[in-house]
Design a protein around this motif. Sequence first.
Motif, short mmCIF file in Angstrom:
data_model
loop_
_atom_site.label_atom_id
_atom_site.label_comp_id
_atom_site.label_asym_id
_atom_site.label_seq_id
_atom_site.Cartn_x
_atom_site.Cartn_y
_atom_site.Cartn_z
N UNK A 183 1.02 -1.25 0.15
CA UNK A 183 -0.01 -0.04 0.02
C UNK A 183 0.70 1.23 0.04
N UNK A 184 1.97 1.15 0.84
CA UNK A 184 2.71 2.36 0.86
C UNK A 184 3.72 2.51 -0.44
N UNK A 185 4.03 1.54 -0.95
CA UNK A 185 4.69 1.49 -2.35
C UNK A 185 3.84 2.11 -3.36
N UNK A 186 2.28 1.60 -3.51
CA UNK A 186 1.53 1.99 -4.45
C UNK A 186 1.39 3.52 -4.33
N UNK A 187 1.36 3.91 -3.36
CA UNK A 187 1.38 5.64 -3.10
C UNK A 187 2.60 6.10 -3.53
N UNK B 137 17.66 13.03 7.60
CA UNK B 137 16.84 14.19 6.70
C UNK B 137 15.32 14.08 6.91
N UNK B 138 15.13 12.73 6.38
CA UNK B 138 13.63 12.73 6.20
C UNK B 138 12.88 12.76 7.51
N UNK B 149 4.77 11.42 4.46
CA UNK B 149 5.19 9.89 4.26
C UNK B 149 4.85 9.00 5.46
N UNK B 150 4.69 7.90 4.99
CA UNK B 150 4.26 6.81 6.00
C UNK B 150 5.11 6.35 6.83
N UNK B 151 6.52 6.15 6.45
CA UNK B 151 7.53 5.61 7.56
C UNK B 151 9.13 6.13 6.93
N UNK B 152 9.53 6.80 7.61
CA UNK B 152 11.11 7.10 7.39
C UNK B 152 11.95 6.29 7.00
N UNK B 153 11.90 5.06 7.73
CA UNK B 153 12.86 3.98 7.39
C UNK B 153 12.41 3.32 6.10
N UNK B 190 11.47 14.21 -4.42
CA UNK B 190 10.62 15.22 -3.93
C UNK B 190 9.28 14.70 -3.79
N UNK B 191 8.87 14.21 -5.00
CA UNK B 191 7.45 13.96 -4.99
C UNK B 191 7.20 12.49 -4.44
N UNK B 192 8.22 11.70 -4.21
CA UNK B 192 7.97 10.23 -3.37
C UNK B 192 7.71 10.70 -1.83
N UNK B 193 8.55 11.65 -1.43
CA UNK B 193 8.25 12.09 0.06
C UNK B 193 7.13 12.78 0.25
N UNK B 194 6.40 13.30 -0.59
CA UNK B 194 5.11 13.86 -0.64
C UNK B 194 5.54 15.75 -0.44
N UNK B 195 6.48 16.12 -1.15
CA UNK B 195 6.59 17.59 -1.53
C UNK B 195 6.22 17.76 -3.07
N UNK B 196 5.53 18.72 -3.06
CA UNK B 196 5.20 19.27 -4.67
C UNK B 196 6.67 19.61 -5.39
N UNK B 197 6.61 19.17 -6.74
CA UNK B 197 7.98 19.27 -7.39
C UNK B 197 8.56 20.77 -7.24
#
Lengths: 199, 199
Positions: A183-187, B137-138, B149-153, B190-197
């Motif tokens: 689920x996390x990777x899908x997002x 950093x995350x 983001x769901x989980x930093x690790x 950046x997008x993957x961690x939930x920041x707009x480009x």
Amino acid sequence: MARKSGSSAEKTRPLVQAAAKRLFARHGYAAVSMRQIAAEVGVQAGALYLYTPDKQGLLFGLLNTHMEEVLAAWAVVDPGGNAGTRLQAFVEFHIPHHLERLEAVFISYMELRNLTPENFATIEALRRSYENRLEDILKAGVSEGRYRLEDTKLTTMAIIAMLNGVNTWYKESGRFSREQVVEIYVDMVKRAVGVSARE
Amino acid sequence: MARKSGSSAEKTRPLVQAAAKRLFARHGYAAVSMRQIAAEVGVQAGALYLYTPDKQGLLFGLLNTHMEEVLAAWAVVDPGGNAGTRLQAFVEFHIPHHLERLEAVFISYMELRNLTPENFATIEALRRSYENRLEDILKAGVSEGRYRLEDTKLTTMAIIAMLNGVNTWYKESGRFSREQVVEIYVDMVKRAVGVSARE
DNA sequence: GTCTATACTAAGATAGAC
DNA sequence: GTCTATCTTAGTATAGAC
């Protein structure tokens, strides 16, 4: 009818492949001897040559079977339809399928250089074929105006690398279930290709 | 002052390491013989033991040097400051640094299992240490309310896998320059961690 | 179908001459 | 610091008995 001496050949063959897979994954192709494989199976080294022309044949057989299995399995679950649906299905397929095959996946990445050139070309073609399945989805998504990404090939490689990475760290006993990881990777993948998480 | 017989030892030592690196990367640790390494350097097999206690020492030396170099190099360029700045700097550091060291990176991933348990523990600790630089950093970014983001690790592992993937496909002769690849990956991360480009 | 025995090759490492 | 020579072990693969 059929053969007289029941023979354990068709029992031994899969045992040989299983032993080779386990040992190649654990110690590496070059570090594993035919004697070790034979010992695992419970036969003498010479007997292995009834099931493979040589050590190379064992490696190629494993990788070839693995790649064809991945392609066939995806063909079965590919939902078709729009790129959004298919991309999610791809991630939901890829992660569990590969987690179920830790050893084969590991060997597929580590032992490519130990294939003969001809065998390498065969495996490489299958691998590209699988990557192309994903790239086709991304291309469709771009055509549909659904994704915002610089380059489909490059993004394909980035996504595959990210998904394969799960195999290197996922532990059954860890903080997340497979379903949660998926689920996390899908997002993450959706965001990486430029779709908002809640499409 | 100093030694009489000028001796070419301090010329030969780096040659031995370079040859080992090249051969291990190309053929794999287990598949390379001390004789092959010696031949590359232009000495006899026995002479190698002047520079390493054994074959394992060559492998460990390579990996240890590589990991300490990565950590030291990042420490130099880490800009500090807010997570946004540092995350971008990390991507801009990681990709070129690793592209410059294809062989060492390859060996670092492929030959871990050929280290003795003690040596493995040492290298593994260094690797984790590097991953922690990114995770920190995350974490900071999450604290700053900058990332979603769901989980930093887990996100750390996903990003590292994605960045390392570049090493497997990037070709100098390809469609993108290193700078372009870095730019695209900065955006994807950046997008993957939930920041707009365009933050 | 599997075993024993073996041919052949090469590995890692060391000893001692130079 | 390097070489030659060698010890010891182990590899892949095959031949032929059972």
